[in-house]
Design a protein around this motif. Structure first.
Motif, PDB file in Angstrom:
ATOM      1  N   THR A 132      -4.353  43.546   0.944  1.00  0.00           N
ATOM      2  CA  THR A 132      -3.933  43.578  -0.448  1.00  0.00           C
ATOM      3  C   THR A 132      -2.603  42.876  -0.683  1.00  0.00           C
ATOM      4  O   THR A 132      -2.288  42.641  -1.748  1.00  0.00           O
ATOM      5  CB  THR A 132      -4.380  44.404  -1.278  1.00  0.00           C
ATOM      6  OG1 THR A 132      -3.740  45.582  -0.684  1.00  0.00           O
ATOM      7  CG2 THR A 132      -5.849  44.728  -1.467  1.00  0.00           C
ATOM      8  N   ALA A 158      -0.278  50.809  -6.170  1.00  0.00           N
ATOM      9  CA  ALA A 158       0.658  49.835  -6.285  1.00  0.00           C
ATOM     10  C   ALA A 158       1.349  49.611  -7.864  1.00  0.00           C
ATOM     11  O   ALA A 158       2.528  48.940  -8.012  1.00  0.00           O
ATOM     12  CB  ALA A 158       0.502  48.354  -5.616  1.00  0.00           C
ATOM     13  N   SER A 160      -0.291  44.979  -1.094  1.00  0.00           N
ATOM     14  CA  SER A 160       0.104  45.916  -2.025  1.00  0.00           C
ATOM     15  C   SER A 160       1.422  46.443  -1.824  1.00  0.00           C
ATOM     16  O   SER A 160       2.019  46.979  -2.944  1.00  0.00           O
ATOM     17  CB  SER A 160      -0.829  47.079  -2.452  1.00  0.00           C
ATOM     18  OG  SER A 160      -1.040  47.994  -1.229  1.00  0.00           O
ATOM     19  N   LYS A 207      -4.460  48.940  -3.948  1.00  0.00           N
ATOM     20  CA  LYS A 207      -3.911  48.086  -5.405  1.00  0.00           C
ATOM     21  C   LYS A 207      -3.500  49.055  -6.418  1.00  0.00           C
ATOM     22  O   LYS A 207      -2.724  48.835  -7.116  1.00  0.00           O
ATOM     23  CB  LYS A 207      -5.103  46.976  -5.867  1.00  0.00           C
ATOM     24  CG  LYS A 207      -4.949  45.910  -4.866  1.00  0.00           C
ATOM     25  CD  LYS A 207      -5.895  44.831  -5.665  1.00  0.00           C
ATOM     26  CE  LYS A 207      -5.879  43.332  -5.113  1.00  0.00           C
ATOM     27  NZ  LYS A 207      -6.647  42.333  -5.712  1.00  0.00           N
TER      28      LYS A 207
END
Length: 331
Positions: free
Chosen positions: A52, A26, A54, A23
């Motif tokens: 996630t 990203a 991401s 995360k």
């Protein structure tokens, strides 16, 4: 590489470490500011990137020199075996063993000058112990691996920095261990770190042990006068702005309003409580006294949410920012 390289240890692969790393990378602010390599398992990171959503690409490298910053890319240097078969959210000795291996690899690279800072994702102490590595936590492990006789834990939160004289020991043991030399060395480590990080004359306040800092002997057994005051006097004799011992129930408020740059807490919960009230999502743990900068998230492996893709990356983002900003502090 034109930027100093930060090493990120993936933490326990069964916890949220892989997810918060995916995360974090990203985010544009991290991509633009942080040059880093993850010490861990690129396969697990790819799993986390998928969980996630991401969108980050995991690029495996064999050496730090291969890292080339690119938008939406997180570089990973493989350490040990694949961990993709380990279940998220469950304690496994293999998770503790992997977390230890990632730390040991990062220390070797930092000591070789290939990493300027280390940023650690969370490990699980029970899993670490189950794997045969019996350390109270990252701080003590890093001290042992680097041969550093004494280090301090410093927590950073918005408007508050707290360095601890004692950490992972019982309260009675902490009071027994506190003595003027240890208090003075702790103050000095925090003071020097802040100076090197750009605060030329840090303002330091030192907590008492007892309610009202003993109130001139009314509470306690004279601990403030015997164990803390000599250290404060010694630091003031150096020309430093050090105040205390002061009542802990009010000085944290004074620090958050800007009266002090650093609080010196005597024991774990005295310092951790106020920092965590200000928010786990922005707290950062710094190990002071190592031959390199080490920062960390101020939360655990969160097994209850691991593998669900919902872990909050903000503490890691802040830890990465501090790893970059504090790096000159060991120069």
């Amino acid at each position: 590489m034109t930027q100093p390289l930060i090493g990120i240890t993936m933490g326990d692969p069964c916890g949220v470490g892989p997810e918060i790393i995916a995360k974090a990378f990203a985010r544009r602010d991290v991509q633009e500011r942080v040059a880093a390599v993850v010490l861990g398992d690129p396969d697990r990171l790819r799993q986390a990137a998928g969980l996630t959503r991401s969108g980050v690409q995991v690029r495996e490298v064999e050496r730090c020199a291969e890292v080339r910053a690119a938008p939406g890319v997180v570089h990973c240097l493989r350490v040990g075996e694949s961990t993709t078969a380990l279940p998220f959210g469950q304690l496994r000795p293999a998770g503790g063993a992997a977390a230890y291996a990632y730390i040991a690899a990062a220390v070797r690279l930092a000591q070789a000058g290939e990493l300027v800072s280390i940023c650690t994702a969370p490990l699980n102490k029970e899993a670490l112990h189950a794997a045969g590595h019996r350390y109270p936590g990252h701080t003590e492990m890093l001290a042992k691996l680097t041969g550093t006789p004494e280090v301090s834990m410093l927590l950073m939160a918005p408007r508050l920095r707290v360095i601890h004289v004692t950490t992972h020991i019982g309260l009675l043991d902490a009071v027994e261990r506190i003595e003027p030399g240890l208090v003075e060395r702790t103050i000095a480590r925090g003071y020097t770190l802040l100076q090197r990080a750009g605060i030329p004359a840090p303002r330091v306040c030192v907590c008492g042990i007892n309610p009202h800092a003993g109130e001139n002997g009314l509470f306690g057994r004279g601990e403030e006068g015997r164990k803390i005051q000599p250290a404060v006097d010694a630091c003031r004799a150096r020309g430093w702005d050090v105040q205390g011992p002061l009542p802990a129930d009010t000085l944290f408020y004074r620090a958050t309003r800007g009266d002090f740059d650093l609080v010196v807490a005597m024991y774990h919960d005295q310092g951790h409580g106020p920092v965590k009230v200000l928010g786990l999502d922005a707290g950062v743990n710094v190990t002071v006294g190592l031959p390199f900068v080490r920062t960390s998230v101020d939360h655990g492996t969160a097994f209850d949410i691991a593998g669900k893709g919902v872990a909050d990356e903000r503490s890691l983002v802040e830890a990465l920012r501090q790893a970059v900003e504090l790096a000159p502090a060991v120069a």
